[in-house]
Design an enzyme around this catalytic site. Structure first.
Site, mmCIF file in Angstrom:
data_model
loop_
_atom_site.group_PDB
_atom_site.id
_atom_site.type_symbol
_atom_site.label_atom_id
_atom_site.label_comp_id
_atom_site.label_asym_id
_atom_site.label_seq_id
_atom_site.Cartn_x
_atom_site.Cartn_y
_atom_site.Cartn_z
ATOM 1 N N ARG A 1 -11.089 9.598 1.738
ATOM 2 C CA ARG A 1 -10.998 10.276 3.036
ATOM 3 C C ARG A 1 -12.187 11.211 3.217
ATOM 4 O O ARG A 1 -12.655 11.411 4.339
ATOM 5 C CB ARG A 1 -9.650 10.989 3.171
ATOM 6 C CG ARG A 1 -8.505 9.976 3.255
ATOM 7 C CD ARG A 1 -7.122 10.615 3.351
ATOM 8 N NE ARG A 1 -6.085 9.585 3.159
ATOM 9 C CZ ARG A 1 -4.805 9.857 2.911
ATOM 10 N NH1 ARG A 1 -4.399 11.114 2.842
ATOM 11 N NH2 ARG A 1 -3.941 8.872 2.748
ATOM 12 N N LYS B 1 -2.124 -1.460 -3.887
ATOM 13 C CA LYS B 1 -3.023 -0.303 -3.793
ATOM 14 C C LYS B 1 -2.226 0.976 -3.850
ATOM 15 O O LYS B 1 -1.244 1.072 -3.107
ATOM 16 C CB LYS B 1 -3.766 -0.401 -2.456
ATOM 17 C CG LYS B 1 -4.734 0.708 -2.184
ATOM 18 C CD LYS B 1 -5.343 0.532 -0.836
ATOM 19 C CE LYS B 1 -6.174 1.767 -0.536
ATOM 20 N NZ LYS B 1 -6.475 1.906 0.832
ATOM 21 N N SER C 1 -10.383 5.275 -4.751
ATOM 22 C CA SER C 1 -11.365 6.347 -4.928
ATOM 23 C C SER C 1 -10.931 7.387 -5.957
ATOM 24 O O SER C 1 -11.739 7.852 -6.754
ATOM 25 C CB SER C 1 -11.631 7.016 -3.583
ATOM 26 O OG SER C 1 -10.414 7.476 -3.005
ATOM 27 N N TYR D 1 -15.205 0.430 -6.923
ATOM 28 C CA TYR D 1 -16.510 1.069 -6.686
ATOM 29 C C TYR D 1 -17.436 0.857 -7.882
ATOM 30 O O TYR D 1 -18.626 1.091 -7.794
ATOM 31 C CB TYR D 1 -16.315 2.567 -6.400
ATOM 32 C CG TYR D 1 -15.421 2.773 -5.192
ATOM 33 C CD1 TYR D 1 -15.917 2.621 -3.911
ATOM 34 C CD2 TYR D 1 -14.062 3.065 -5.340
ATOM 35 C CE1 TYR D 1 -15.097 2.763 -2.795
ATOM 36 C CE2 TYR D 1 -13.229 3.208 -4.242
ATOM 37 C CZ TYR D 1 -13.758 3.051 -2.974
ATOM 38 O OH TYR D 1 -12.939 3.173 -1.875
ATOM 39 N N LYS E 1 0.726 10.230 5.530
ATOM 40 C CA LYS E 1 0.906 8.844 5.980
ATOM 41 C C LYS E 1 2.235 8.260 5.500
ATOM 42 O O LYS E 1 2.393 7.047 5.398
ATOM 43 C CB LYS E 1 -0.297 8.005 5.515
ATOM 44 C CG LYS E 1 -1.636 8.522 6.062
ATOM 45 C CD LYS E 1 -2.799 7.561 5.831
ATOM 46 C CE LYS E 1 -4.098 8.099 6.467
ATOM 47 N NZ LYS E 1 -5.228 7.168 6.343
ATOM 48 N N LYS F 1 0.859 -1.189 0.000
ATOM 49 C CA LYS F 1 0.000 0.000 0.000
ATOM 50 C C LYS F 1 0.890 1.232 0.000
ATOM 51 O O LYS F 1 1.699 1.434 0.899
ATOM 52 C CB LYS F 1 -0.901 0.000 1.233
ATOM 53 C CG LYS F 1 -1.783 1.244 1.315
ATOM 54 C CD LYS F 1 -2.838 1.123 2.380
ATOM 55 C CE LYS F 1 -3.643 2.405 2.476
ATOM 56 N NZ LYS F 1 -4.681 2.323 3.499
HETATM 57 C C1 PBG Z 1 -7.604 3.493 5.446
HETATM 58 C C2 PBG Z 1 -7.879 3.179 4.031
HETATM 59 C C3 PBG Z 1 -7.709 4.052 2.968
HETATM 60 C C4 PBG Z 1 -8.223 3.423 1.853
HETATM 61 C C5 PBG Z 1 -8.676 2.162 2.249
HETATM 62 N N1 PBG Z 1 -8.434 2.015 3.600
HETATM 63 C C6 PBG Z 1 -7.211 5.446 2.930
HETATM 64 C C7 PBG Z 1 -5.896 5.809 3.466
HETATM 65 O O1 PBG Z 1 -5.010 4.977 3.658
HETATM 66 O O2 PBG Z 1 -5.745 6.991 3.729
HETATM 67 C C8 PBG Z 1 -8.301 4.061 0.498
HETATM 68 C C9 PBG Z 1 -9.328 3.554 -0.431
HETATM 69 C C10 PBG Z 1 -9.646 4.453 -1.564
HETATM 70 O O3 PBG Z 1 -9.027 5.518 -1.780
HETATM 71 O O4 PBG Z 1 -10.583 4.106 -2.307
HETATM 72 N N2 PBG Z 1 -6.707 2.806 6.134
#
Ligand code: PBG
Length: 335
Positions: free
Chosen positions: A215, A259, A285, A324, A228, A205
């Site tokens: 978010r 991801k 997203s 989605y 992060k 990730k």
């Molecule tokens: C949170 C999490 C995130 C996503 C899935 N779980 C966001 C992040 O790490 O800030 C993102 C999913 C998306 O953007 O569709 N731990």
């Protein structure tokens, strides 16, 4: 491993267009196919009754109250979607620095899991494990001073995992990127008799700006202090991503995820070739928002780019995709 392709005979013995001439020939020669069973549908849930609250930065996606979640899940299941993944929008009053709502057996996610498993036992329910929907400051781990602390966070994530497994989750999705979380969860699950709960680790990730609309959806955007980058992988790093995958598999992950998706297809291919394990990508997203925005303006053909973007994950080696678009894609795939 992908084998080198056969070098074509010289023209005109080889005319590569022969197999592209008709739909039938193109279908016959297709190397990859997208199916409804490849899709995992991420859904945002919220408290209340009769609520479908649109998310401005994700056109076509809404936060659903649990009474609306059930018919939506039934419809998805009827379309052939095997797995739904829950993301809670937590009431602002329940977000604290100590995040105890995350492992409350009666929190929104755990109630949703129980409801879905009671009514739709054949639909797999996947969860998200990270503290961000419950954290006053929007981070995936506890914040002490300037630091996102690792080991204390892992202890909390284990409690969260056990509560979700107790509620009946089929697949746990740790998305937090703390070190040692998979091993700790696996040990605790074995100890609690949850031997068959699967872990789909968000293993590779990346610290990506493509998560912005998510978010918004979980109500963490306004809260997040800083970024992060001390726990998610640098987008520049491929070897590090592969080390994360190896580590999570060694610790007991059953499946792994890359991801975001589309900008990271090289990582998907490397994971599949390198490990040969069930490999998933999350079309996040921001990817969804880009495609929907362009389609909304008439700049792209929405349905066609949706299917193309999903098929390309299969070509890159993925066994499935969190998207989605899942219900919309399933409708098209079912004709
Ligand atoms: C949170 C999490 C995130 C996503 C899935 N779980 C966001 C992040 O790490 O800030 C993102 C999913 C998306 O953007 O569709 N731990």
């Amino acid at each position: 491993m992908t084998r080198p392709v056969h070098a074509p005979a010289p023209f005109p013995a080889a005319r590569l267009r022969r197999l592209r001439r008709t739909n039938a020939l193109r279908d016959l020669a297709a190397e990859n196919r997208l199916g409804v069973a490849d899709l995992i549908w991420p859904v945002f849930i919220r408290a209340g009754d009769g609520i479908e609250e649109p998310i401005a930065s994700m056109p076509g996606v809404s936060r659903l109250s649990l009474d609306r979640l059930l018919p939506a899940a039934e419809a998805a299941h009827a379309l052939g979607i095997t797995t739904i993944c829950l993301f809670p929008y937590t009431d602002q009053s329940l977000r604290t620095e100590t995040c105890e709502e995350a492992w409350n057996p009666e929190n929104l996610t755990n109630r949703a899991i129980r409801m879905l498993k009671a009514n739709l036992p054949g639909l797999s329910v996947m969860t998200d494990i990270a503290l961000d929907p419950y954290n006053a400051n929007g981070h995936d781990g506890f914040v002490v001073g300037e630091e996102i602390v690792n080991d204390e966070t892992v202890e909390a994530l284990v409690k969260m995992a056990l509560a979700q497994a107790d509620a009946g989750a089929d697949i746990l999705g740790p998305s937090d990127m703390m070190d040692g979380r998979i091993g700790a969860m696996r040990l605790a699950l074995e100890g609690a008799g949850h031997r068959d709960v699967a872990i789909l680790s968000y293993a590779a990730k990346f610290a990506s700006a493509f998560y912005g609309p998510f978010r918004d959806a979980v109500g963490a955007s306004g809260r997040l202090v800083g970024d992060k980058k001390t726990y998610q992988v640098n987008p520049a790093n491929r070897n590090e991503a592969l080390r994360c995958v190896a580590r999570d598999l060694d610790e007991g992950a059953d499946m792994v995820m890359v991801k975001p998706g589309m900008p990271y297809l090289d990582i998907c291919r490397a994971v599949k070739d390198g490990f040969g394990v069930p490999t998933f990508a999350y079309q996040v997203s921001g990817e969804y928002a880009m495609l929907q925005a362009a389609a909304g303006h008439g700049w792209l053909q929405g349905e066609t780019v949706m299917l193309e973007s999903l098929l390309c994950f299969k070509r890159a080696g993925c066994d499935g995709i969190l998207t989605y678009f899942a219900p919309a894609a399933a409708r098209v795939l079912n004709g």
